[in-house]
Scaffold this motif. Structure first.
Motif, PDB file in Angstrom:
ATOM      1  N   LYS A 100      40.222  37.202  74.345  1.00 45.38           N
ATOM      2  CA  LYS A 100      40.119  37.889  73.056  1.00 45.38           C
ATOM      3  C   LYS A 100      39.312  37.062  72.060  1.00 45.38           C
ATOM      4  CE  LYS A 100      44.460  40.479  73.274  1.00 45.38           C
ATOM      5  NZ  LYS A 100      45.806  40.620  72.706  1.00 45.38           N
ATOM      6  N   ILE A 101      39.562  35.763  72.039  1.00 43.18           N
ATOM      7  CA  ILE A 101      38.834  34.888  71.113  1.00 43.18           C
ATOM      8  C   ILE A 101      37.349  34.867  71.464  1.00 43.18           C
ATOM      9  CG2 ILE A 101      38.543  32.474  70.429  1.00 43.18           C
ATOM     10  CD1 ILE A 101      41.602  32.192  70.658  1.00 43.18           C
ATOM     11  N   ALA A 107      31.384  39.178  69.410  1.00 40.73           N
ATOM     12  CA  ALA A 107      31.148  40.281  68.477  1.00 40.73           C
ATOM     13  C   ALA A 107      30.673  39.741  67.130  1.00 40.73           C
ATOM     14  CB  ALA A 107      32.425  41.096  68.305  1.00 40.73           C
ATOM     15  N   GLU A 108      31.280  38.665  66.683  1.00 39.78           N
ATOM     16  CA  GLU A 108      30.881  38.075  65.406  1.00 39.78           C
ATOM     17  C   GLU A 108      29.454  37.531  65.490  1.00 39.78           C
ATOM     18  OE1 GLU A 108      32.393  34.487  62.541  1.00 39.78           O
ATOM     19  OE2 GLU A 108      33.889  35.554  63.725  1.00 39.78           O
ATOM     20  N   ALA A 109      29.123  36.908  66.627  1.00 40.86           N
ATOM     21  CA  ALA A 109      27.761  36.405  66.815  1.00 40.86           C
ATOM     22  C   ALA A 109      26.769  37.556  66.845  1.00 40.86           C
ATOM     23  CB  ALA A 109      27.674  35.589  68.105  1.00 40.86           C
ATOM     24  N   GLU A 110      27.161  38.647  67.492  1.00 38.84           N
ATOM     25  CA  GLU A 110      26.294  39.837  67.544  1.00 38.84           C
ATOM     26  C   GLU A 110      26.057  40.388  66.138  1.00 38.84           C
ATOM     27  OE1 GLU A 110      24.284  42.721  69.952  1.00 38.84           O
ATOM     28  OE2 GLU A 110      25.524  41.126  70.755  1.00 38.84           O
ATOM     29  N   THR A 114      22.603  40.601  64.075  1.00 37.24           N
ATOM     30  CA  THR A 114      22.123  41.860  63.486  1.00 37.24           C
ATOM     31  C   THR A 114      21.811  41.661  62.004  1.00 37.24           C
ATOM     32  OG1 THR A 114      23.459  43.088  65.062  1.00 37.24           O
ATOM     33  CG2 THR A 114      22.688  44.293  63.150  1.00 37.24           C
ATOM     34  N   ARG A 115      22.694  40.965  61.291  1.00 34.82           N
ATOM     35  CA  ARG A 115      22.447  40.703  59.854  1.00 34.82           C
ATOM     36  C   ARG A 115      21.203  39.834  59.670  1.00 34.82           C
ATOM     37  NH1 ARG A 115      28.467  39.196  58.068  1.00 34.82           N
ATOM     38  NH2 ARG A 115      28.612  39.108  60.273  1.00 34.82           N
ATOM     39  N   ALA A 116      21.064  38.854  60.573  1.00 33.08           N
ATOM     40  CA  ALA A 116      19.881  37.992  60.471  1.00 33.08           C
ATOM     41  C   ALA A 116      18.611  38.797  60.710  1.00 33.08           C
ATOM     42  CB  ALA A 116      19.985  36.852  61.470  1.00 33.08           C
TER      43      ALA A 116
END
Length: 156
Positions: A100-101, A107-110, A114-116
């Motif tokens: 899960k971690i 997901a957070e890296a993805e 995307t934001r970058a």
């Protein structure tokens, strides 16, 4: 005194002594001896009975000790199995939590990527406008040309 009379008198005294002993002393004496013999016999039978009871008690104690050892071994084996299952369960939970971690981090890296990319597209659009402004030597209105800038962002 005559030896015959003395002998006869001693025989009569002896007969009286024997009769008195047989009549008054011998019965209580034999009764006491019989009672003593009975007590000894009772004591011996009680000792034999105690020996057999001791043997059966020792056998029962041995059986109970054996049963207690078996029970202790079973409980120890159950405790070991429970400990193993708890360890396996903890390993499973830990691996699930780790998965899960890892999934959350991916997901957070993805999302960060995307934001970058979005931020980079915005910066490229601003740079493109500045570059076009430099080329045309005049100001380009971003509000007027928003449609063109959006297409440019999508292409990037």
């Amino acid at each position: 005194m005559n030896i015959n009379a003395t002998l006869f008198l001693q025989a009569i005294v002896f007969a009286i002594l024997v009769w008195f002993t047989m009549r008054f002393i011998w019965p209580p004496l034999t009764k006491a001896l019989d009672e003593r013999a009975a007590k000894i016999a009772e004591g011996l039978s009680a000792a034999d009975k105690a020996k057999t009871e001791l043997a059966t008690t020792q056998q029962k104690v041995g059986e109970q000790l054996s049963a207690a050892r078996d029970d202790a071994n079973k409980r120890l084996a159950d405790a070991e199995r429970l400990a193993q299952s708890m360890i396996e369960e903890a390993k499973t939970r830990a691996s699930e939590e780790g998965a899960k971690i890892i999934a959350s981090a991916k997901a957070e890296a993805e999302q960060e990527a995307t934001r970058a990319r979005e931020s980079l597209r915005d910066q490229v659009a601003v740079l493109a406008v500045k570059g076009a402004e430099q080329i045309l030597k005049r100001e380009v209105n971003a509000g007027v040309h928003a449609d063109i800038l959006n297409r440019l962002k999508a292409e990037l």
